[in-house]
Enzyme design. Sequence first.
Site, PDB file in Angstrom:
ATOM      1  N   PRO A 164       0.925  -1.237  -0.093  1.00  0.00           N
ATOM      2  CA  PRO A 164       0.027   0.094  -0.016  1.00  0.00           C
ATOM      3  C   PRO A 164       0.888   1.297  -0.022  1.00  0.00           C
ATOM      4  CG  PRO A 164      -0.924  -1.647   1.654  1.00  0.00           C
ATOM      5  CD  PRO A 164       0.532  -2.203   1.245  1.00  0.00           C
ATOM      6  N   TYR A 196     -15.174 -17.613  -5.930  1.00  0.00           N
ATOM      7  CA  TYR A 196     -15.223 -16.614  -6.583  1.00  0.00           C
ATOM      8  C   TYR A 196     -16.146 -15.444  -6.144  1.00  0.00           C
ATOM      9  CZ  TYR A 196     -16.462 -13.009 -10.014  1.00  0.00           C
ATOM     10  OH  TYR A 196     -16.659 -11.677 -10.862  1.00  0.00           O
TER      11      TYR A 196
END
Length: 320
Positions: A48, A131
């Site tokens: 990040p 998923y």
Amino acid sequence: MRVLLLGADGFIGRRVADRLLTDPELQVTVLGRRDTADIRFDLAAGSPGALSRFLDAVMPRVIVNCAGATHGSPRALTRSNTVAVATVCEAVRRSHDPARLVHVGSAAEYGPTSIGTPIPESAEPRPIGPYGVTKLAGSELVLSSGLDAVVLRVFDAVGPGVPAASLFGRLAEGLRRAVERGEPQLRTADLSAFRDFVDVRDVARAVQSAAVSAATGVINIGSGAAVRVRDAAQALVRVSGFEGRLLEENRPGLPLPAPAPTVDVPGGHEPRLPEPRPLAEPVLWRQADVRTARDRLGWRPRVPLEESLSDVWTEAACRI
């Protein structure tokens, strides 16, 4: 307005890129893993802190996240659909001037729903399979981030550029081969479910509308109509000119469709789709309630399913 686009190489991302790049009011920068990106960065592996430094250099007002994966191992799906989103959210929070975030989610986050009923954004998500679970985790990270953010839950996108591994990508390729070889039959996966098909170009318009709006929370993006997959498949068959029969391979535990008549053809062959397989999630019904998209984004679907499927076939036919 400067927009940072993530995932521009994917099925939806490519159409979003086309749409945003034609808007003279937008300056688009693409971030991704490939050489075609303006900024090379792996969201699933990068930190990040590194991404926030890119954000401070580019200073986007809006970040559009189309990145993600639809197939792969649970670990790979987690990296692409959840860890990568966590990286984006943390990077935006760390940046000097946090951008608005438009995140592309999936109707698979809802999981099974009541048959015959449109799914509102208020429905409790109950995803099944890696998923849907990983996409929901990514969307929840966005919604709980405290950022100026919106999640577009896209239903079953179809149209030009449809992935080869998708149902209609495989069906179009199977039809191309059958037409080319003059085969009388084609085996497919089970086609008994209902889906809400929305053209990928309409999805791109919705992303553009969300980018310039002030809408937050979850917004469904679909056609608002449920179509039996079998009927959509037959529409693709008609466009292709294939005069044979589709023979469905039924999934265990699901109702059998009416048996298809067969024809004995001496010496005939039954071409098969590349590695035919059932749909990834045993969800019988999916239909979007799209009133929020209309009211908050001023968006409505425009491209009819027949046109979407015609464009899918045109691409496949070019390979004959």
